[in-house]
Motif scaffolding. Structure first.
Motif, PDB file in Angstrom:
ATOM      1  N   VAL A 227      12.320  22.642 -68.198  1.00  0.00           N
ATOM      2  CA  VAL A 227      13.110  22.894 -67.294  1.00  0.00           C
ATOM      3  C   VAL A 227      12.786  24.174 -66.495  1.00  0.00           C
ATOM      4  O   VAL A 227      12.129  24.859 -66.939  1.00  0.00           O
ATOM      5  CB  VAL A 227      14.615  23.253 -68.062  1.00  0.00           C
ATOM      6  N   GLY A 228      12.938  23.992 -64.981  1.00  0.00           N
ATOM      7  CA  GLY A 228      12.588  25.223 -64.317  1.00  0.00           C
ATOM      8  C   GLY A 228      11.185  24.938 -64.064  1.00  0.00           C
ATOM      9  O   GLY A 228      10.588  25.629 -62.729  1.00  0.00           O
ATOM     10  N   GLU A 229      10.090  24.298 -64.543  1.00  0.00           N
ATOM     11  CA  GLU A 229       8.862  24.232 -64.118  1.00  0.00           C
ATOM     12  C   GLU A 229       8.515  23.064 -63.287  1.00  0.00           C
ATOM     13  O   GLU A 229       9.120  21.896 -63.819  1.00  0.00           O
ATOM     14  CB  GLU A 229       7.738  24.395 -65.173  1.00  0.00           C
ATOM     15  N   GLN A 230       7.832  23.045 -62.251  1.00  0.00           N
ATOM     16  CA  GLN A 230       7.508  21.673 -61.613  1.00  0.00           C
ATOM     17  C   GLN A 230       6.953  20.923 -62.382  1.00  0.00           C
ATOM     18  O   GLN A 230       6.134  20.923 -63.237  1.00  0.00           O
ATOM     19  CB  GLN A 230       6.602  22.081 -60.510  1.00  0.00           C
ATOM     20  N   VAL A 231       7.482  19.607 -62.372  1.00  0.00           N
ATOM     21  CA  VAL A 231       7.180  18.492 -63.112  1.00  0.00           C
ATOM     22  C   VAL A 231       6.271  17.414 -62.235  1.00  0.00           C
ATOM     23  O   VAL A 231       6.580  17.151 -61.062  1.00  0.00           O
ATOM     24  CB  VAL A 231       8.106  17.687 -63.743  1.00  0.00           C
ATOM     25  N   LEU A 232       4.957  16.874 -62.662  1.00  0.00           N
ATOM     26  CA  LEU A 232       4.271  15.902 -61.799  1.00  0.00           C
ATOM     27  C   LEU A 232       4.587  14.557 -62.607  1.00  0.00           C
ATOM     28  O   LEU A 232       4.564  14.257 -63.758  1.00  0.00           O
ATOM     29  CB  LEU A 232       2.798  16.415 -62.247  1.00  0.00           C
ATOM     30  N   LEU A 233       4.899  13.570 -61.688  1.00  0.00           N
ATOM     31  CA  LEU A 233       5.018  11.971 -62.048  1.00  0.00           C
ATOM     32  C   LEU A 233       3.856  11.533 -61.514  1.00  0.00           C
ATOM     33  O   LEU A 233       3.721  11.125 -60.508  1.00  0.00           O
ATOM     34  CB  LEU A 233       6.365  11.637 -61.607  1.00  0.00           C
ATOM     35  N   LYS A 234       2.921  11.052 -62.412  1.00  0.00           N
ATOM     36  CA  LYS A 234       1.709  10.319 -62.188  1.00  0.00           C
ATOM     37  C   LYS A 234       1.859   8.828 -61.906  1.00  0.00           C
ATOM     38  O   LYS A 234       2.734   8.343 -62.650  1.00  0.00           O
ATOM     39  CB  LYS A 234       0.818  10.631 -63.399  1.00  0.00           C
ATOM     40  N   CYS A 235       1.068   8.420 -60.806  1.00  0.00           N
ATOM     41  CA  CYS A 235       1.118   7.156 -60.665  1.00  0.00           C
ATOM     42  C   CYS A 235      -0.235   6.788 -60.254  1.00  0.00           C
ATOM     43  O   CYS A 235      -0.568   7.502 -59.034  1.00  0.00           O
ATOM     44  CB  CYS A 235       2.428   6.610 -59.567  1.00  0.00           C
ATOM     45  N   SER A 236      -0.799   5.994 -60.476  1.00  0.00           N
ATOM     46  CA  SER A 236      -2.404   5.476 -60.205  1.00  0.00           C
ATOM     47  C   SER A 236      -2.314   3.848 -60.020  1.00  0.00           C
ATOM     48  O   SER A 236      -1.548   3.164 -60.664  1.00  0.00           O
ATOM     49  CB  SER A 236      -3.536   5.871 -61.263  1.00  0.00           C
ATOM     50  N   PHE A 237      -3.023   3.446 -59.077  1.00  0.00           N
ATOM     51  CA  PHE A 237      -3.054   1.960 -58.550  1.00  0.00           C
ATOM     52  C   PHE A 237      -4.349   1.686 -58.494  1.00  0.00           C
ATOM     53  O   PHE A 237      -5.365   2.573 -58.027  1.00  0.00           O
ATOM     54  CB  PHE A 237      -1.936   1.840 -57.536  1.00  0.00           C
ATOM     55  N   LYS A 238      -4.832   0.218 -58.335  1.00  0.00           N
ATOM     56  CA  LYS A 238      -5.811  -0.388 -57.826  1.00  0.00           C
ATOM     57  C   LYS A 238      -5.733  -1.559 -57.159  1.00  0.00           C
ATOM     58  O   LYS A 238      -4.499  -2.119 -57.288  1.00  0.00           O
ATOM     59  CB  LYS A 238      -6.785  -0.707 -59.082  1.00  0.00           C
ATOM     60  N   SER A 239      -6.454  -1.541 -55.833  1.00  0.00           N
ATOM     61  CA  SER A 239      -6.031  -2.558 -55.120  1.00  0.00           C
ATOM     62  C   SER A 239      -7.299  -3.394 -54.606  1.00  0.00           C
ATOM     63  O   SER A 239      -8.260  -2.848 -54.289  1.00  0.00           O
ATOM     64  CB  SER A 239      -5.274  -2.170 -53.968  1.00  0.00           C
ATOM     65  N   SER A 240      -7.182  -4.758 -54.624  1.00  0.00           N
ATOM     66  CA  SER A 240      -8.462  -5.565 -54.267  1.00  0.00           C
ATOM     67  C   SER A 240      -8.605  -5.690 -52.685  1.00  0.00           C
ATOM     68  O   SER A 240      -9.311  -6.076 -52.086  1.00  0.00           O
ATOM     69  CB  SER A 240      -8.313  -6.793 -54.943  1.00  0.00           C
ATOM     70  N   SER A 241      -7.465  -5.163 -52.023  1.00  0.00           N
ATOM     71  CA  SER A 241      -7.581  -5.100 -50.527  1.00  0.00           C
ATOM     72  C   SER A 241      -7.793  -3.773 -50.067  1.00  0.00           C
ATOM     73  O   SER A 241      -7.533  -2.819 -50.639  1.00  0.00           O
ATOM     74  CB  SER A 241      -6.229  -5.522 -50.000  1.00  0.00           C
ATOM     75  N   PRO A 242      -8.348  -3.432 -48.845  1.00  0.00           N
ATOM     76  CA  PRO A 242      -8.760  -2.371 -48.173  1.00  0.00           C
ATOM     77  C   PRO A 242      -7.220  -1.539 -47.898  1.00  0.00           C
ATOM     78  O   PRO A 242      -6.238  -2.225 -47.795  1.00  0.00           O
ATOM     79  CB  PRO A 242      -9.042  -2.507 -46.912  1.00  0.00           C
ATOM     80  N   ILE A 243      -7.174  -0.460 -48.135  1.00  0.00           N
ATOM     81  CA  ILE A 243      -6.005   0.310 -47.868  1.00  0.00           C
ATOM     82  C   ILE A 243      -5.932   0.723 -46.496  1.00  0.00           C
ATOM     83  O   ILE A 243      -6.819   1.125 -45.620  1.00  0.00           O
ATOM     84  CB  ILE A 243      -6.303   2.090 -48.575  1.00  0.00           C
ATOM     85  N   THR A 244      -4.653   0.245 -46.306  1.00  0.00           N
ATOM     86  CA  THR A 244      -4.281   0.407 -44.641  1.00  0.00           C
ATOM     87  C   THR A 244      -3.025   1.295 -44.593  1.00  0.00           C
ATOM     88  O   THR A 244      -2.392   1.630 -45.535  1.00  0.00           O
ATOM     89  CB  THR A 244      -4.164  -1.054 -44.137  1.00  0.00           C
ATOM     90  N   GLU A 245      -2.725   1.029 -43.155  1.00  0.00           N
ATOM     91  CA  GLU A 245      -1.442   1.789 -42.855  1.00  0.00           C
ATOM     92  C   GLU A 245       0.029   1.095 -43.207  1.00  0.00           C
ATOM     93  O   GLU A 245       1.113   1.901 -43.498  1.00  0.00           O
ATOM     94  CB  GLU A 245      -1.271   2.423 -41.509  1.00  0.00           C
TER      95      GLU A 245
END
Length: 93
Positions: A1-19
């Motif tokens: 409580v009161g301290e910033q909490v980080l919600l982690k999320c990681s991913f892998k994609s076989s396609s190039p990253i685009t907009e």
């Protein structure tokens, strides 16, 4: 409580990253109910503009590195619930 909490999320994609890559964070309180979108990222961050997390979510991810994490400021016990991170990088989901 009161301290910033980080919600982690990681991913892998076989396609190039685009907009077209879309990161969607949803939340459901412990008391139940429908999932609600609290943050999404598509080229730029789009934090929620209403509800309990208004002005409290910041983007800390880096999609080029497969990171879709967010941070929540001033967490409270009432924020407890289910947080889900979804990443879509067309045509990869």
């Amino acid at each position: 409580v009161g301290e910033q909490v980080l919600l982690k999320c990681s991913f892998k994609s076989s396609s190039p990253i685009t907009e077209n890559l879309l990161v969607d964070w949803t939340y459901r309180p412990l008391s139940g109910g429908p999932m609600e979108t609290i943050f999404y990222y598509q080229s730029v961050p789009h934090p929620t503009t209403s509800g309990r997390f208004k002005d409290r979510i910041s983007w800390v991810g880096n999609v080029a590195n497969g990171d879709a994490s967010i941070a929540i400021e001033s967490p409270a016990l009432s924020d407890n619930g289910t947080f889900v991170c979804s990443v879509k990088n067309p045509p990869d989901i």
